[in-house]
Design an enzyme around this catalytic site. Structure first.
Site, PDB file in Angstrom:
ATOM      1  N   LYS A 134     -11.502  -3.248   7.624  1.00 12.24           N
ATOM      2  CA  LYS A 134     -11.122  -4.793   7.816  1.00 12.24           C
ATOM      3  C   LYS A 134     -12.466  -5.804   7.926  1.00 12.24           C
ATOM      4  CE  LYS A 134      -6.001  -4.354   9.228  1.00 12.24           C
ATOM      5  NZ  LYS A 134      -5.494  -4.927  10.436  1.00 12.24           N
ATOM      6  N   LYS A 218      -3.744   2.585  -0.244  1.00 15.09           N
ATOM      7  CA  LYS A 218      -2.548   2.623   0.759  1.00 15.09           C
ATOM      8  C   LYS A 218      -2.018   1.237   0.284  1.00 15.09           C
ATOM      9  CE  LYS A 218      -3.370   1.190   5.021  1.00 15.09           C
ATOM     10  NZ  LYS A 218      -3.405   0.781   6.174  1.00 15.09           N
ATOM     11  N   LYS A 221      -0.233  -4.909   3.486  1.00 15.59           N
ATOM     12  CA  LYS A 221       0.351  -6.134   3.520  1.00 15.59           C
ATOM     13  C   LYS A 221      -0.806  -7.099   3.212  1.00 15.59           C
ATOM     14  CE  LYS A 221       2.689  -5.326   8.204  1.00 15.59           C
ATOM     15  NZ  LYS A 221       1.943  -5.302   9.178  1.00 15.59           N
TER      16      LYS A 221
END
Ligand code: TYM
Length: 356
Positions: A134, A218, A221
């Site tokens: 992130k 993966k 969102k």
């Protein structure tokens, strides 16, 4: 020991409350209200939340404090929080029997997280792959909250002394850190067995659902392409389009599980089919071996629409009734606080804080 007058057994004060009720443990799990709730969240976690509720005492949390570790639009956060709570309910979690709540309503999570910030080590946090992903190359500019994220997650779990945590595979490392924090707290404060060593519950045919555009990444969102994921609120047309456009290779369907493993896009779609159909992946591979992808994709679309359609429709219905969802969250938070309060008081005493 049976009561002589009624024949009923008196509760055993040494058993944890869930054991006295014949349950296997206490579950806590959480989902971030960051929008675009997808098939991976459902198959990896939320579907299991509903399946576990007959055997465990369950607390399911919408982790809004975690959501703000990255920027969130305040106008949307409330709606996104209700969306996740609606998904829990639509997936079949019983909001009256189990506890559904949002994290910011139970202050004890943040209070325990501070203590865990002082227990966890910088080196442990630096090794977290979710932080690395992130933060990317811009580490100097991300929030301190993003770095401390796993200490808050440990607090979510341990403020209830939860014994089991159902999650997708991507959360495994955070749960290992939760165990390290529990063990270090128990050692540092000479309080053996104070916090339990929590067990992850990672199960089902789709513990790691991959992107429909790239079987090595993966499903997420935050992927900029909406075609990479099936959102729980997608209608039948959107599901059909996304599956039709899902990436595959030019060969026919895999002939064996070993063949599938070498072909990530095909393997991902087979895993999704198996999870939705509640079948073993081997059986699905055998059923479609050597067939054209178009035939398989048509079957997958039909299955996905049949399984996800009613959940999406129920979510949409609930999201139009925010008063009801808010009442579920408030009631859940009240019951959560009743469990968390005494545990935090014990922690404060153990750490040496004076009583207010
Ligand atoms: P979050 O909000 O990213 O995801 C919610 C749940 O969905 C699972 N999941 C997946 N499973 C399979 N395939 C995928 N592609 C996929 N993507 C997500 C996640 O593993 C998770 O179970 N840190 C957590 C939230 C959290 C939490 C907690 C979880 C905060 N406190 C305490 C458990 C206990 C997270 O970011 O989940």
């Amino acid at each position: 020991m049976p009561d002589a007058s009624t024949g009923a057994s008196a509760p055993n004060p040494h058993l944890p409350p869930y054991a006295a009720r014949g349950l296997k443990g206490r579950i806590l799990s959480g989902v971030q209200p960051t929008g675009n709730l997808h098939l991976g969240n459902y198959l990896g976690a939320i579907r299991n939340f509903a399946r576990l509720q007959s055997d465990y005492e369950c607390l399911y949390c919408v982790v809004d404090l975690h959501a703000i570790t990255l920027p969130q639009d305040p106008k949307q956060l409330a709606a996104q929080t209700r969306e996740i709570a609606s998904a829990f309910l639509a997936a079949g979690v019983d909001g009256a029997k189990q506890i559904i709540f949002n994290q910011s309503m139970v202050a004890e999570h943040a209070q325990l997280a501070w203590i865990f910030n002082c227990v966890a080590r910088m080196g442990w946090m630096s090794r977290m792959t979710q932080f690395k992903e992130k933060a990317g190359k811009d580490r100097e500019n991300v929030s301190l909250g993003l770095f401390a994220y796993p200490a808050l997650m440990a607090a979510d779990i341990l403020i209830y002394k939860a014994t089991h945590v159902p999650v997708g595979e991507d959360q495994k490392q955070h749960l290992e850190l939760t165990r390290d924090i529990a063990i270090k707290f128990n050692n540092d404060f000479a309080a053996p067995d104070f916090f339990p060593v929590t067990e992850p519950l990672i199960f089902g045919a789709a513990t790691r659902v991959m992107s429909l555009r790239d079987g090595t990444k993966k499903m997420s969102k935050s992927d900029p392409s909406d075609y990479s994921r099936i959102n729980l609120t997608d209608d039948a047309d959107a599901v059909a389009q996304k599956i039709r456009r899902a990436k595959t290779d030019p060969l026919p369907m895999p002939e064996s599980p070993a063949d599938a493993e070498k072909r990530p896009d095909a393997d991902n779609l087979l895993g999704i089919y198996a999870a939705l159909a509640d079948q073993e992946k081997e059986a699905v591979v055998a059923q479609f071996a050597g067939k054209q992808f178009s035939e398989f994709k048509a079957a997958l679309t039909e299955l996905a629409v049949a399984k996800l359609g009613p959940i999406g429709a129920e979510m949409q219905r609930l999201m139009k009734d925010p008063g009801h969802v808010d009442a579920v969250l408030r009631n859940g938070a009240e019951r959560a606080r009743a469990l968390a309060g005494p545990i935090l008081a014990d922690v404060y005493k153990t750490v040496g804080f004076l009583k207010p």
